[in-house]
Scaffold this active site. Structure first.
Site, PDB file in Angstrom:
ATOM      1  N   SER A 108       0.819  -1.213   0.000  1.00 28.05           N
ATOM      2  CA  SER A 108       0.000   0.000   0.000  1.00 28.05           C
ATOM      3  C   SER A 108       0.853   1.263   0.000  1.00 28.05           C
ATOM      4  O   SER A 108       1.899   1.321   0.654  1.00 28.05           O
ATOM      5  CB  SER A 108      -0.892  -0.017   1.248  1.00 28.05           C
ATOM      6  OG  SER A 108      -1.472   1.243   1.454  1.00 28.05           O
ATOM      7  N   TYR A 131      -2.580   5.797  -4.653  1.00 34.49           N
ATOM      8  CA  TYR A 131      -3.640   6.772  -4.908  1.00 34.49           C
ATOM      9  C   TYR A 131      -2.992   7.897  -5.690  1.00 34.49           C
ATOM     10  O   TYR A 131      -1.763   8.003  -5.723  1.00 34.49           O
ATOM     11  CB  TYR A 131      -4.173   7.320  -3.589  1.00 34.49           C
ATOM     12  CG  TYR A 131      -4.862   6.286  -2.737  1.00 34.49           C
ATOM     13  CD1 TYR A 131      -6.171   5.914  -3.013  1.00 34.49           C
ATOM     14  CD2 TYR A 131      -4.209   5.677  -1.668  1.00 34.49           C
ATOM     15  CE1 TYR A 131      -6.815   4.955  -2.235  1.00 34.49           C
ATOM     16  CE2 TYR A 131      -4.842   4.723  -0.888  1.00 34.49           C
ATOM     17  CZ  TYR A 131      -6.146   4.371  -1.178  1.00 34.49           C
ATOM     18  OH  TYR A 131      -6.774   3.424  -0.420  1.00 34.49           O
ATOM     19  N   THR A 157      -5.583   2.496  -7.232  1.00 36.91           N
ATOM     20  CA  THR A 157      -6.902   2.392  -6.587  1.00 36.91           C
ATOM     21  C   THR A 157      -7.739   3.572  -7.049  1.00 36.91           C
ATOM     22  O   THR A 157      -7.371   4.730  -6.836  1.00 36.91           O
ATOM     23  CB  THR A 157      -6.756   2.378  -5.056  1.00 36.91           C
ATOM     24  OG1 THR A 157      -5.975   1.240  -4.701  1.00 36.91           O
ATOM     25  CG2 THR A 157      -8.112   2.281  -4.377  1.00 36.91           C
ATOM     26  N   LYS A 229      -7.817  -0.747  -9.920  1.00 30.88           N
ATOM     27  CA  LYS A 229      -8.528  -1.450  -8.839  1.00 30.88           C
ATOM     28  C   LYS A 229      -9.780  -0.662  -8.450  1.00 30.88           C
ATOM     29  O   LYS A 229      -9.703   0.540  -8.219  1.00 30.88           O
ATOM     30  CB  LYS A 229      -7.594  -1.591  -7.634  1.00 30.88           C
ATOM     31  CG  LYS A 229      -8.202  -2.259  -6.417  1.00 30.88           C
ATOM     32  CD  LYS A 229      -7.094  -2.651  -5.445  1.00 30.88           C
ATOM     33  CE  LYS A 229      -7.625  -3.197  -4.139  1.00 30.88           C
ATOM     34  NZ  LYS A 229      -8.120  -2.137  -3.250  1.00 30.88           N
ATOM     35  N   HIS A 253     -13.192  -2.259  -2.484  1.00 32.71           N
ATOM     36  CA  HIS A 253     -12.335  -1.701  -1.432  1.00 32.71           C
ATOM     37  C   HIS A 253     -12.692  -2.343  -0.082  1.00 32.71           C
ATOM     38  O   HIS A 253     -12.798  -1.661   0.947  1.00 32.71           O
ATOM     39  CB  HIS A 253     -12.525  -0.178  -1.366  1.00 32.71           C
ATOM     40  CG  HIS A 253     -11.350   0.587  -0.850  1.00 32.71           C
ATOM     41  ND1 HIS A 253     -10.708   1.555  -1.573  1.00 32.71           N
ATOM     42  CD2 HIS A 253     -10.705   0.547   0.345  1.00 32.71           C
ATOM     43  CE1 HIS A 253      -9.733   2.078  -0.855  1.00 32.71           C
ATOM     44  NE2 HIS A 253      -9.704   1.480   0.318  1.00 32.71           N
ATOM     45  N   ARG A 256     -15.444  -0.826   2.091  1.00 38.56           N
ATOM     46  CA  ARG A 256     -15.133   0.302   2.982  1.00 38.56           C
ATOM     47  C   ARG A 256     -15.475   1.646   2.347  1.00 38.56           C
ATOM     48  O   ARG A 256     -15.287   2.681   2.956  1.00 38.56           O
ATOM     49  CB  ARG A 256     -13.631   0.272   3.302  1.00 38.56           C
ATOM     50  CG  ARG A 256     -13.222  -0.937   4.086  1.00 38.56           C
ATOM     51  CD  ARG A 256     -11.743  -1.239   3.947  1.00 38.56           C
ATOM     52  NE  ARG A 256     -10.871  -0.363   4.691  1.00 38.56           N
ATOM     53  CZ  ARG A 256     -10.697  -0.422   5.999  1.00 38.56           C
ATOM     54  NH1 ARG A 256     -11.383  -1.304   6.695  1.00 38.56           N
ATOM     55  NH2 ARG A 256      -9.853   0.375   6.613  1.00 38.56           N
ATOM     56  N   ARG A 288     -12.613 -15.845   2.352  1.00 39.34           N
ATOM     57  CA  ARG A 288     -12.263 -16.420   3.661  1.00 39.34           C
ATOM     58  C   ARG A 288     -11.895 -17.903   3.555  1.00 39.34           C
ATOM     59  O   ARG A 288     -11.445 -18.501   4.507  1.00 39.34           O
ATOM     60  CB  ARG A 288     -13.447 -16.310   4.642  1.00 39.34           C
ATOM     61  CG  ARG A 288     -13.912 -14.906   4.928  1.00 39.34           C
ATOM     62  CD  ARG A 288     -12.886 -14.135   5.796  1.00 39.34           C
ATOM     63  NE  ARG A 288     -13.361 -12.796   6.077  1.00 39.34           N
ATOM     64  CZ  ARG A 288     -13.186 -11.744   5.280  1.00 39.34           C
ATOM     65  NH1 ARG A 288     -12.514 -11.868   4.146  1.00 39.34           N
ATOM     66  NH2 ARG A 288     -13.671 -10.562   5.602  1.00 39.34           N
TER      67      ARG A 288
HETATM   68  C1  HOC Z   1      -4.269   7.903   6.053  1.00 39.78           C
HETATM   69  C2  HOC Z   1      -5.223   7.800   4.918  1.00 39.78           C
HETATM   70  O1  HOC Z   1      -7.267   1.836   1.749  1.00 39.78           O
HETATM   71  C3  HOC Z   1      -8.510   2.194   3.750  1.00 39.78           C
HETATM   72  C4  HOC Z   1      -7.235   2.449   2.994  1.00 39.78           C
HETATM   73  C5  HOC Z   1      -6.989   3.893   2.732  1.00 39.78           C
HETATM   74  C6  HOC Z   1      -6.738   4.640   3.947  1.00 39.78           C
HETATM   75  C7  HOC Z   1      -6.387   6.045   3.710  1.00 39.78           C
HETATM   76  C8  HOC Z   1      -5.520   6.402   4.835  1.00 39.78           C
HETATM   77  O2  HOC Z   1      -8.555   2.379   4.947  1.00 39.78           O
HETATM   78  O3  HOC Z   1      -9.470   1.752   3.138  1.00 39.78           O
END
Ligand code: HOC
Length: 364
Positions: A108, A131, A157, A229, A253, A256, A288
């Site tokens: 990441s 990103y 992403t 992605k 994602h 999320r 899983r």
């Molecule tokens: C500090 C910013 O893919 C998630 C991660 C991206 C988080 C951004 C973090 O938490 O889904």
């Protein structure tokens, strides 16, 4: 001594015991009502396997090739943020786990070990997830660091113009540490009085104006193959091909971002059809079990990325836990292949699964 975990769900329980609530919630949580989070897992249970018997399965070969890299199984480690919140060795431990299992690791952008530390820690094949920041100079610098450190591909992403609303993080006032890759470039210890600082940080750094034409810019600054992605529709799959990407990752994602986005396994086939074999299609979300991997392969995925399950292994036992989780999923996939009459990943075909929609049509 505590019992050894025998599946990913048991590793999740160990992770829950090992982690402060704030970090456990960060890793496990989804957006808003967490409808998609549940669906990502449950949609798998509505797909049934159609096994074949009396096939010689005395030898099973799970190996495959991903963008020219030979791997031991159609499994990759999904890029997930901030591994040092799970274990003090962070992404270095994850990468070593990947290397030991001979699979590819996605690192990441938001890692807590630098690209250089991860690259020098082991010989795992690594893809770099990114990103696009409002500060394009920082984005370009990161891409060049990944190239210089032998990363084999860029994973862009593309589903994050803003961060999804994760209510546990807001309640817990989730705080991200200074992210190592950005030390000296930007402070990521951004403070917000609204709750989670990661949401605030994403708001000030991520470029919400990013669109398809920007893939051209990304291609102009790197020779690495680009995987996109976050694709969930045939429309976007076609645009991705037109933009010249080397592969597509069907992903929401980890549920999320947009709640009520579809479970990824329910749209995999739509994307695979749209792509018409022009580039490989990868998959993540809700995996899983080895049976889940088998189902995704049968529906056309080239390989499956594992996110939370790896974090659970890492949180429970560091590098050893990452290895155990991957090994567990590989063993389960191998068993599924044996019991379904498949000796190699090429033997896994569309006719090995039946979806809920097909069962519904059969009943009509
Ligand atoms: C500090 C910013 O893919 C998630 C991660 C991206 C988080 C951004 C973090 O938490 O889904």
């Amino acid at each position: 001594m505590a019992e050894e975990p025998v599946n990913v769900n048991e590793f999740q329980e160990l992770a829950r015991q090992a982690l402060p609530k704030m970090y456990y919630d960060y890793y496990t949580g989804g957006a808003e009502d967490q409808h998609t989070l549940k669906e990502n897992v449950e949609a798998f249970s509505r797909i049934i396997i159609r096994p074949r018997i009396l096939v010689d399965v005395s030898k099973i070969d799970m190996s495959t090739t991903i963008l020219g890299h030979k791997t031991s199984a159609p499994i990759m480690i999904a890029p997930t943020a901030m591994h040092k919140l799970a274990h003090h060795e962070g992404e270095v431990a994850t990468a070593r786990g990947a290397a030991a299992c001979d699979i590819i690791m996605g690192l990441s952008y938001m890692s807590t070990c630098t690209v250089e530390e991860v690259a020098s820690s082991c010989n795992a094949v690594r893809f770099f997830q990114m990103y696009v920041y409002k500060r394009r100079d920082i984005t370009a610098l990161m891409v060049h660091r990944a190239e210089k450190n032998g990363f084999g591909a860029i994973i862009l992403t593309a589903d994050t113009p803003r961060l999804g609303r994760r209510e546990a993080d807001i309640k817990n006032k989730m705080i991200a540490p200074q992210l190592k890759n950005f030390e000296g470039l930007i402070s990521t210890e951004y403070v917000s009085d609204k709750g989670s600082n990661i949401e605030a940080l994403a708001a000030v750094t991520f470029d919400a104006s990013l669109c398809w034409k920007d893939i051209e810019w990304l291609k102009s600054i790197t020779k690495l193959p680009i995987l996109i992605k976050g694709v969930l529709t045939s429309e976007d799959a076609i645009k991705a091909i037109e933009a010249g990407v080397a592969g597509i990752i069907v992903s929401n994602h980890g549920a999320r971002q947009l709640d009520y986005a579809p479970a990824t396994i329910s749209v995999l086939e739509e994307v695979v059809h749209a792509v018409q074999g022009k580039v490989p299609v990868f998959f993540d979300g809700g995996v899983r079990r080895g049976t889940d991997i088998f189902k995704a392969l049968a529906l056309g995925a080239k390989a499956v990325l594992i996110g939370r399950a790896v974090i659970y292994g890492l949180a429970a036992k560091g590098e050893v836990g990452v290895k155990q989780v991957i090994q567990m999923l590989r063993d389960e996939l191998e068993l599924t292949m044996a019991l379904s009459g498949c000796c190699s990943v090429e033997d896994i075909t569309r006719s090995h699964v039946i979806t809920e929609k097909e069962r519904f049509i059969c009943r009509m």
